[in-house]
Design an enzyme around this catalytic site. Structure first.
Site, PDB file in Angstrom:
ATOM      1  N   ASP A   1       7.443 -82.277 -68.433  1.00  0.00           N
ATOM      2  CA  ASP A   1       7.103 -82.959 -69.673  1.00  0.00           C
ATOM      3  C   ASP A   1       8.066 -84.102 -69.959  1.00  0.00           C
ATOM      4  O   ASP A   1       9.222 -83.865 -70.300  1.00  0.00           O
ATOM      5  CB  ASP A   1       7.145 -81.919 -70.796  1.00  0.00           C
ATOM      6  CG  ASP A   1       6.912 -82.509 -72.160  1.00  0.00           C
ATOM      7  OD1 ASP A   1       6.372 -83.627 -72.251  1.00  0.00           O
ATOM      8  OD2 ASP A   1       7.263 -81.847 -73.153  1.00  0.00           O
TER       9      ASP A   1
ATOM     10  N   ASP B   1       3.965 -90.010 -72.006  1.00  0.00           N
ATOM     11  CA  ASP B   1       4.231 -88.578 -72.137  1.00  0.00           C
ATOM     12  C   ASP B   1       3.317 -87.747 -71.242  1.00  0.00           C
ATOM     13  O   ASP B   1       2.143 -87.563 -71.542  1.00  0.00           O
ATOM     14  CB  ASP B   1       4.054 -88.165 -73.601  1.00  0.00           C
ATOM     15  CG  ASP B   1       4.337 -86.695 -73.841  1.00  0.00           C
ATOM     16  OD1 ASP B   1       4.958 -86.060 -72.966  1.00  0.00           O
ATOM     17  OD2 ASP B   1       3.936 -86.180 -74.892  1.00  0.00           O
TER      18      ASP B   1
END
Length: 394
Positions: A103, A285
């Site tokens: 992430d 992201d």
């Protein structure tokens, strides 16, 4: 874990340094790639992911090698038809394998350990079984916008990314995870954001340690996310990037990491041939499923593509991709496309479809997997900067 649908919020991006882009030969030759595989059976919850994305970014609103290996490519599994991606990471001595979501929108490395009573069905880390474990004992705790939580204590151990052994990596051992995480495919999360947003101050991230322990020759990693429609999978290459996955030249884009995220400026956005908006800020992201846009931008995009607001951060869109224009993001002077077909994220039981973009109360965009699975991204932590190129063959 922290994946989510596209949310938008305002981010003031002021890049103070822009280095010359790495040559393709230099970056590619030093890279080691980890592939992703496909897992078609997964129950997706777009609303939950939108909440998690908002919660993660809401503060912005208003010598340890194996042989000669010095870079690595990790294969990833595509879960739930591009809902999330994870790979296998080995932790401890002897190593135990965990399914972790990588992430770029967070910076913590956590997974369950033996004290967790709510981690049924997960891979469990036992610190007493690892000869390289060292006690820390400090507490940590994470809470997401939908109420999902994880907490526990810190320790250190060896973490292996495809053969690159990170010695003394701080690990966050979870003794409690909430229902949202219990139902998820993954065991935990590996954050690739900057260390300024680690839950406990002063922790070095895995990428920090890959660089400081000289396990990779270049402070970069390349990200390829596959599409389930094309076989799924994906790969992260640490220490380089996979030249075979890009079409054309890489475009270098300065990053503002002042808030701990990969913040960039989008010069403009259009739907088909129609302009939607000029300059806005965004965060790249991998842990967000969709493309989340600022409210006004999302509303204009919805009008141009014929989508209907569901009043919960999501849109209903036509299930006929021939009726949906492509989105074109101008970044660093170059064009990066999200095809109309990828703006159809999911089909409901009633035959309607959910869009691959959405909105929230944030005033910057979150360019999540819907964007990244169409555009290869090379993250450079030291400059900082990213480099972008359309994915080859799309």
């Amino acid at each position: 874990m922290k994946i989510s649908a596209c949310i938008v919020a305002a981010l003031m991006v002021v890049a103070s340094v822009q280095a010359a882009p790495l040559s393709e030969a230099e970056a590619h030759s030093n890279g080691w790639t980890v592939p992703l595989e496909n897992n078609p059976s997964f129950d997706r919850n777009v609303s939950r992911q939108s909440l998690r994305a908002w919660a993660k970014f809401r503060k912005l609103a208003s010598g340890n090698r194996i042989g000669r290996i010095n870079a690595v490519t990790l294969p990833f599994i595509d879960v739930g038809h591009d809902y999330e991606y994870y790979t296998s990471v080995q932790i401890g001595t002897p190593p135990k394998t965990f399914k972790l979501n990588f992430d770029t929108g967070s910076s913590d490395l956590w997974f369950p350990y033996t004290a967790c009573k709510t981690c049924k069905g997960k891979t469990i880390y036992n610190p007493t079984k690892s000869s390289t474990y060292k006690k820390d004992g400090r507490p940590w705790s994470i809470r997401y916008g939908d109420g999902s939580t994880s907490k526990g204590i810190l320790g250190t151990d060896t973490v292996s990314l495809g053969g690159l052994n990170i010695i003394g990596q701080t690990i966050e051992m979870a003794n409690e995870i909430s229902t949202g995480f219990q139902k998820d495919e993954i065991d935990g999360l590996l954050g690739l954001g900057f260390n300024s947003i680690c839950t406990v101050a002063g922790i070095k991230t895995p990428v920090d340690n890959l660089i400081s322990q000289k396990l990779i020759n270049s402070p970069i990693y390349g990200v390829f996310l596959g599409k389930a429609a094309n076989g799924g999978g994906g790969a992260y290459t640490f220490g380089g990037y996979d030249k075979s996955k890009i079409s054309g030249k890489l475009t270098t884009v300065p990053v503002d990491n002042s808030q701990g995220f990969w913040g960039i400026t989008v010069d403009s956005l259009s739907a088909g041939s129609k302009s939607v908006t000029k300059k806005f800020q965004a965060i790249v992201d991998t842990g967000t499923t969709l493309c989340l846009l600022p409210n006004d931008v999302a509303a204009t995009v919805a009008k141009q593509v014929g989508a209907t607001d569901n009043n919960d951060g999501s849109y209903t869109i036509s299930c006929d991709s021939s009726k949906i224009p492509d989105l074109h993001f101008t970044i660093g002077g170059a064009n990066f496309k999200v095809p109309g077909a990828d703006l159809i994220f999911d089909k409901n039981n009633d035959g309607t479809c959910i869009a691959g973009f959405g909105y929230s109360s944030l005033n910057f965009a979150i360019l999540g997997d819907v964007f990244i699975k169409n555009n290869y991204v090379v993250f450079n932590q030291q400059v900082p900067q990213i480099q972008l190129a359309p994915i080859a063959g799309l």
